[in-house]
Scaffold this motif. Structure first.
Motif, PDB file in Angstrom:
ATOM      1  N   PRO A   1      21.744 -12.871  20.626  1.00 49.36           N
ATOM      2  CA  PRO A   1      22.816 -12.173  19.910  1.00 49.36           C
ATOM      3  C   PRO A   1      24.092 -13.006  19.904  1.00 49.36           C
ATOM      4  CG  PRO A   1      21.717 -10.713  21.480  1.00 49.36           C
ATOM      5  CD  PRO A   1      21.245 -12.095  21.774  1.00 49.36           C
ATOM      6  N   PRO A   2      25.036 -12.648  19.029  1.00 47.42           N
ATOM      7  CA  PRO A   2      26.288 -13.417  18.937  1.00 47.42           C
ATOM      8  C   PRO A   2      27.140 -13.258  20.208  1.00 47.42           C
ATOM      9  CG  PRO A   2      25.966 -12.046  16.989  1.00 47.42           C
ATOM     10  CD  PRO A   2      24.971 -11.603  18.000  1.00 47.42           C
ATOM     11  N   THR A   3      27.906 -14.311  20.489  1.00 46.07           N
ATOM     12  CA  THR A   3      28.870 -14.308  21.590  1.00 46.07           C
ATOM     13  C   THR A   3      30.174 -14.896  21.087  1.00 46.07           C
ATOM     14  OG1 THR A   3      27.119 -14.592  23.238  1.00 46.07           O
ATOM     15  CG2 THR A   3      29.373 -15.120  23.914  1.00 46.07           C
ATOM     16  N   ILE A   4      31.279 -14.140  21.204  1.00 46.45           N
ATOM     17  CA  ILE A   4      32.595 -14.650  20.800  1.00 46.45           C
ATOM     18  C   ILE A   4      33.012 -15.713  21.825  1.00 46.45           C
ATOM     19  CG2 ILE A   4      35.022 -14.092  20.419  1.00 46.45           C
ATOM     20  CD1 ILE A   4      33.305 -12.863  18.305  1.00 46.45           C
TER      21      ILE A   4
ATOM     22  N   ARG B   1      20.271  -9.917  15.828  1.00 45.77           N
ATOM     23  CA  ARG B   1      20.174  -9.328  17.160  1.00 45.77           C
ATOM     24  C   ARG B   1      21.356  -8.440  17.503  1.00 45.77           C
ATOM     25  NH1 ARG B   1      15.695 -10.025  20.988  1.00 45.77           N
ATOM     26  NH2 ARG B   1      14.151 -10.831  19.548  1.00 45.77           N
ATOM     27  N   GLY B   2      22.409  -8.424  16.700  1.00 45.44           N
ATOM     28  CA  GLY B   2      23.530  -7.561  17.003  1.00 45.44           C
ATOM     29  C   GLY B   2      24.828  -8.109  16.445  1.00 45.44           C
TER      30      GLY B   2
ATOM     31  N   ALA C   1      20.881  -5.706  21.346  1.00 40.27           N
ATOM     32  CA  ALA C   1      22.132  -5.335  20.675  1.00 40.27           C
ATOM     33  C   ALA C   1      23.289  -5.949  21.453  1.00 40.27           C
ATOM     34  CB  ALA C   1      22.289  -3.814  20.607  1.00 40.27           C
ATOM     35  N   VAL C   2      24.487  -5.903  20.847  1.00 44.06           N
ATOM     36  CA  VAL C   2      25.707  -6.306  21.526  1.00 44.06           C
ATOM     37  C   VAL C   2      26.513  -5.045  21.803  1.00 44.06           C
ATOM     38  CG1 VAL C   2      27.768  -7.722  21.489  1.00 44.06           C
ATOM     39  CG2 VAL C   2      25.715  -8.513  20.330  1.00 44.06           C
TER      40      VAL C   2
ATOM     41  N   ALA D   1      29.097  -7.652  25.660  1.00 41.27           N
ATOM     42  CA  ALA D   1      27.959  -8.027  26.503  1.00 41.27           C
ATOM     43  C   ALA D   1      26.691  -7.676  25.744  1.00 41.27           C
ATOM     44  CB  ALA D   1      27.997  -7.298  27.841  1.00 41.27           C
ATOM     45  N   PHE D   2      25.806  -8.673  25.595  1.00 43.57           N
ATOM     46  CA  PHE D   2      24.608  -8.384  24.823  1.00 43.57           C
ATOM     47  C   PHE D   2      23.436  -8.060  25.724  1.00 43.57           C
ATOM     48  CE2 PHE D   2      24.463 -13.167  24.921  1.00 43.57           C
ATOM     49  CZ  PHE D   2      23.317 -13.299  25.682  1.00 43.57           C
ATOM     50  N   VAL D   3      22.491  -7.316  25.168  1.00 44.80           N
ATOM     51  CA  VAL D   3      21.189  -7.069  25.773  1.00 44.80           C
ATOM     52  C   VAL D   3      20.171  -7.754  24.869  1.00 44.80           C
ATOM     53  CG1 VAL D   3      19.496  -5.338  26.442  1.00 44.80           C
ATOM     54  CG2 VAL D   3      21.919  -4.899  26.787  1.00 44.80           C
TER      55      VAL D   3
END
Length: 1121
Positions: A45-48, A129-130, A409-410, A426-428
């Motif tokens: 999933p994305p991460t800022i 993914r989110g 998801a995020v 925080a993603f799962v």
């Protein structure tokens, strides 16, 4: 970046077969860094990763750039909202988005105004993914407005009056920096009398004639736009007065006696008090309900401003400023309240799970007031988001169970109160991936012998793989007593040996597959300097050489280089390197110093040093040897949390080489003025890497040591305050003892300030009964050394532990000690008391022990009270004297010595613990048998005659039984021959005649003497001594006399034996034999006593019978003269 998977613990297989090291799979979240090797085909999933600040003030003269960067697989797409609604950048030609990024660029330099784009912006990064979201970014253009024009009238004052020059700058964004200058752009001098307030106004406590000027100008500097605005000049004229009337202080700011101040946690609290008066008042600050925090309190503006940095809720309270001069004092109270925007206790962390696993997201924050926690999923409030059966929300926690790939998801956690908010993504990520080994295949590791070898096996898989290591082509198993398997898969050989060389295979397995990788290990011999350079003293102009012989592994190529004073050798042809030697020709004074040989290989490095001292070539007066001069130029570098590097310049060694440096430290926070030993290094070093403890305000000093002694300390270095950390140790000497039957007093030796490692030192005191199933009971107490637990049962064993903690956290788990609650007096008396009389003075007592539970304390022993019964007359005269004997421990018998024979005794027995004695057993009575009586109290001789005497005596003082008889013993003092002569009639008649003749002669002499003439008898006696009488004289010329048996001194002339012939008890015994000189004295058959009654002599005459002659008439006459 290298991926390292960190499971929560490691497991080693157990059994009788050789152990294979492997990593036990834990049901826990995986941590997946954004490793390029994984991201090639691993969805995420994305991460800022980057975003603009929440409060973003822009320069209106430049383009607006709003940052938003994110990573993920597949790469995320970006979108923006403005003021809560979708921001369509395609419709605005001035707005563009950077390719592959979410960063916005708004081109206002060509056209448009910055004010048009004011608002609240939020970025969203989304993939399959989110979706992750950024903070709310508030865009505001900076402002630097002009001063409003105003006409300022000149100010005219008398000498000594107060004055306030207003600044009132225009409101800008951000607020400007204020300062006062004159027309020449020179800052106006400030002092305790004249100073600038926090609001920018210029305050005069009292004016002086030199304050007269026409160019008091207030300037406002707007840093964001790099502009300075100027207020109209103010003219001040001070009129001199002959005398200014003095006055007590009054406050110019703040007004009144009290005011309020609110500040946010973590900011700088600034409190200000400015007073006027004559003479100029002095300002003091106190905190009414505590002390000002050390190391966070600073005084500015001549103590008119109090600043506390990193303010916290504990800094709330009443602060008082006091203005004082010679005429009085006033005070102002400022009530400070510290609020707090939300701050993280535990921010949510990314979760990587495999299908079917469980996990949690925890979001905990604090603040004042308490922040509200809300959850979002993929940027949508979770209340309106699509339902997911695998998740359950419980306040600040989301619990996941039996997750599937669709659960990815995020999640966003928002913690907010009236002072701000926190937002965390925080993603799962639910993944099903076979094992992968990320370490390069066939990696070669080379390690020096006897050092640790670390063989990497970075891995990834979902579920988390297990790791196994094998050695050699046949796959021999590795034993855990030799190898250490780290949680990231690394195999450690703590002490690598030559036989550790070989090929090692790492195998990773999970239910989806298996992966393996081979690495190779080579062990090399260490490099050693087998011939080191030696200390040398040479004369100026001579040649000196230093030898450095190196032994190394044959497969490694060493390089040898020489250093002088830790630097390069001088570029001088006088320095040459020949094989294994450094040669210095034509030595000069500058060549003196430390020469170091350094041998390097690709794997290790060794060095050895020697000092060269250069002396004059010609004889000179003997140098003055002294201790070194102190080091100087101390400098701190490489300042880390727990270490710092200290460097210095040595002082003159005063002709004796420096052998070492001693480093000491001072803790200005806890023990100011007290210096402690820190470390010592060789005399060739001028730097030292020092290990530090947390929360200590260090300063260092250095002393040099040579053969003469130690130098004076150097000047102290600059101070260095280390960060706070949790305590390293717990209190010692923990004990638990009760002072009362119903309490438990827990005591310990508290940590000192140095050991506290941070502020807010407290202790967690825990206890529970040793033999019960109760949980631990714990309390937190301040920095004290005792805690009393009340309401405990009597004398019960307790388990106790005391753990230290501070604001940074807890010390390690403390050791458990055992104590006891308070003791009480024993409840039961010993039973079955038995007495066995051994003899007339000794008895043995036996008793049965009391039950342990009835003792109610630590058994210290048993105590016997015994006393002798007295007759009625004695009881009336004195109290009964009781004697006590204590028998330690659990003894059940004891001996009573020193009893009196033929006596009636009573005793009882009591058990003793730490509190005291228990009840007494029933009294036990016993009697002692008869014993030997003491001697008669006295012995008297009554009515002595020539052939008889009468003896009288008193009974013994201690009969020790019923007296049945007395035994009389005697010892005659004359031989039997003499006794026979003395009893003959003719001898008695002769003695009477001699006595009569002597009496007549004495009478005649007396008469003649009274008439004044001489008598011929006297002259005859002077010329011819009577041989019959002479033998009867002693040394002093007197007749024989009675001699005392104790001191053997003759009685004075004319002394008499007491008329009653009494012999005192202390000079006698119960036998008359002891009073004689020999064993010759005896009784005649008729019972009459024969012989002279005289004392003993220390030494008998060598011969003759001088001490035992028969009583002559001369001796007899002695009693009548």
């Amino acid at each position: 970046m290298q991926l390292k998977i960190m499971p929560k613990k490691k497991c080693l297989s157990a059994g009788r077969v050789p152990l294979i090291l492997f990593l036990c799979q834990m049901i826990s979240a995986l941590e997946v860094p954004l490793d390029p090797k994984l991201l090639e085909d691993l969805v995420q999933p994305p991460t800022i990763t980057q975003q603009s600040p929440k409060d973003y003030i822009i320069d209106p003269r430049e383009n607006i750039v709003i940052q938003c960067e994110a990573k993920g697989k597949p790469p995320p797409s970006f979108s923006w909202t403005r003021n809560g609604t979708h921001f369509d950048i395609d419709k605005d030609p001035l707005v563009t988005m950077k390719p592959g990024s979410g960063t916005l660029i708004i081109n206002i330099m060509s056209e448009g105004k910055a004010e048009t784009y004011e608002g609240v912006y939020q970025c969203t990064a989304r993939n399959e993914r989110g979706a992750a979201i950024s903070n709310n970014i508030v865009i505001r253009p900076s402002r630097s407005p002009l001063w409003t024009k105003e006409k300022l009238e000149p100010m005219i004052l008398r000498n000594g009056q107060p004055l306030v020059l207003p600044c009132r700058p225009p409101i800008g964004l951000p607020p400007p920096i204020i300062f006062w200058m004159d027309n020449s752009f020179q800052r106006l001098p400030q002092s305790e009398r004249v100073s600038q307030g926090l609001n920018g106004d210029l305050y005069f406590s009292n004016v002086l004639p030199e304050d007269t000027r026409e160019d008091y100008i207030c300037y406002a500097r707007f840093n964001h736009t790099q502009t300075i605005q100027q207020k109209q000049p103010i003219s001040v004229k001070v009129i001199s007065a002959k005398s200014s009337r003095e006055r007590p202080p009054t406050f110019l700011t703040p007004e009144g006696n009290a005011s309020n101040k609110e500040e946010l946690r973590g900011n700088v609290l600034s409190l200000e008090c400015i007073a006027e008066g004559l003479p100029t008042p002095i300002i003091y600050w106190i905190k009414e309900d505590g002390i000002l925090p050390i190391n966070r309190t600073f005084y500015r503006n001549f103590k008119k401003t109090l600043q506390i940095i990193h303010v916290s809720e504990a800094d709330s309270g009443n602060y008082q400023c006091i203005a004082k001069n010679a005429l009085g004092a006033i005070h102002h109270t400022i009530s400070v309240t510290v609020k707090a925007a939300p701050y993280w206790i535990m921010a949510p962390q990314n979760l990587v799970l495999s299908p079917g696993e469980d996990g949690t997201l925890i979001c905990r924050a604090n603040g004042n007031p308490k922040p509200r926690i809300s959850w979002l999923t993929n940027g949508v409030p979770i209340e309106i988001a699509p339902d997911d059966p695998s998740r359950k929300i419980d306040g600040d926690t989301i619990i996941f169970s039996n997750v599937q790939e669709r659960s990815s998801a995020v999640y966003q956690c928002n913690a907010s109160n009236e002072y701000g908010y926190l937002l965390a993504n925080a993603f799962v990520n639910v993944l099903a991936e076979p094992p992968r080994i990320l370490t390069s295949a066939n990696t070669l590791y080379q390690v020096i012998a006897n050092r640790p070898a670390l063989l990497d096996c970075a891995f990834f898989g979902s579920p988390l793989p297990t790791i196994e290591w094998f050695k050699g082509a046949k796959g021999s198993a590795l034993h855990e007593d030799i190898y250490v398997l780290h949680e990231n898969g690394t195999l450690e050989i703590p002490v690598a040996q030559k036989d550790s060389t070989g090929t090692y295979t790492c195998v990773a397995r999970n239910k989806l597959g298996m992966a393996k990788n081979e690495v190779h290990l080579e062990i090399k011999d260490p490099t050693r300097i087998i011939k080191q350079p030696e200390y040398a003293i040479v004369q100026r102009g001579s040649t000196v050489s230093f030898e450095c012989k190196v032994k190394h592994d044959q497969t490694l190529v060493p390089t040898v280089m020489w250093l002088k004073d830790n630097g390069e050798l001088p570029s001088d042809e006088r320095f040459t390197f020949e094989k294994e030697q450094l040669v210095v020709a034509d030595v000069s004074d500058d060549d003196g110093g430390t020469y170091t040989c350094v041998a390097n290989t690709t794997l290790d490095s060794v060095s050895a040093s020697a000092v060269l001292s250069v002396v004059a070539p010609t004889p000179t007066p003997a140098p003055i040897y002294d201790v070194p001069n102190p080091p100087f130029d101390l400098e701190l570098t490489n300042q880390l949390d727990k270490s710092v590097q200290l460097s210095w310049t040595p002082g003159n060694d005063n002709n004796s080489p420096i052998t070492k440096f001693i480093i000491e430290y001072e803790d200005a926070m806890h023990q100011a003025g007290l210096w402690h030993y820190q470390a010592e290094v060789s005399g060739t070093q001028t730097t030292a890497q020092l290990k530090l403890s947390p929360y200590v305000n260090y300063s260092f000093r250095v002393m040099a040591v040579n053969g003469i002694g130690r130098s004076l300390p150097s000047q102290a270095s600059e101070q260095y305050l280390t960060k706070a950390a949790e305590p390293d140790t717990n209190p010692t000497a923990v004990e638990g003892l009760g002072s009362e039957p119903d309490n438990l007093v827990i005591t310990w030796k508290p940590l000192n300030g140095f050991e506290s490692n941070g502020p807010g030192l407290q202790y967690k005191v825990s206890w529970r009964q040793k033999d019960g199933d109760d949980e631990w009971t714990s309390v937190f107490v301040a920095n004290v050394s005792k805690y009393i637990v009340s309401g405990t049962p009597t004398f019960v064993p307790y388990l106790i532990k005391v753990q230290a903690l501070n604001d940074a956290g807890f010390a390690p788990e403390p050791a458990v000690v055992m104590g006891h609650s308070g003791e009480d007096l024993p409840m039961v008396a010993p039973g079955n008391v038995r007495v066995n009389v051994v003899n007339s003075t000794l008895a043995e007592v036996h008793w049965d022990p009391v039950p342990l539970k009835s003792i109610r304390g630590h058994l210290q022993g048993y105590r016997i009270y015994y006393w002798k019964a007295q007759n009625s007359s004695k009881r009336n005269r004195r109290h009964i004297e009781k004697k006590i004997l204590t028998f330690q421990g659990s003894k059940t018998h004891g001996m009573l010595p020193g009893l009196e024979p033929f006596s009636h005794y009573t005793l009882n027995v009591r058990v003793v613990n730490g509190k005291g004695e228990g009840p007494a057993s029933p009294d036990k009575v016993f009697n002692t048998p008869e014993g030997v009586p003491s001697a008669p109290s006295s012995l008297k001789i009554v009515n002595p005659t020539l052939d008889s005497l009468t003896l009288e005596w008193d009974p013994p003082s201690h009969p020790n039984g019923i007296l049945t008889e007395y035994t009389l013993k005697y010892q005659p003092t004359m031989a039997s021959r003499q006794v026979d002569i003395a009893t003959q009639g003719w001898f008695i008649g002769l003695m009477c005649a001699v006595a009569l003749l002597i009496l007549i002669l004495l009478i005649v002499c007396f008469i003649r003497r009274n008439k004044g003439g001489k008598y011929p008898v006297k002259e005859k006696e002077d010329a011819h001594a009577d041989p019959e009488i002479q033998p009867m004289k002693e040394d002093d010329g007197t007749f024989g006399e009675y001699s005392d048996a104790e001191d053997h001194k003759p009685l004075k002339k004319g002394s008499r034996t007491p008329s009653d012939r009494t012999v005192k008890k202390e000079d006698s015994d119960d036998s008359l034999v002891d009073y004689g000189e020999g064993v010759n004295g005896q009784f005649n058959e008729d019972g009459s006593f024969i012989g002279q009654y005289s004392g003993k002599k220390e030494k008998e005459p060598a011969e003759g019978n001088e001490s035992s002659e028969a009583p002559s008439p001369v001796n007899a006459m002695n009693s009548f003269v």
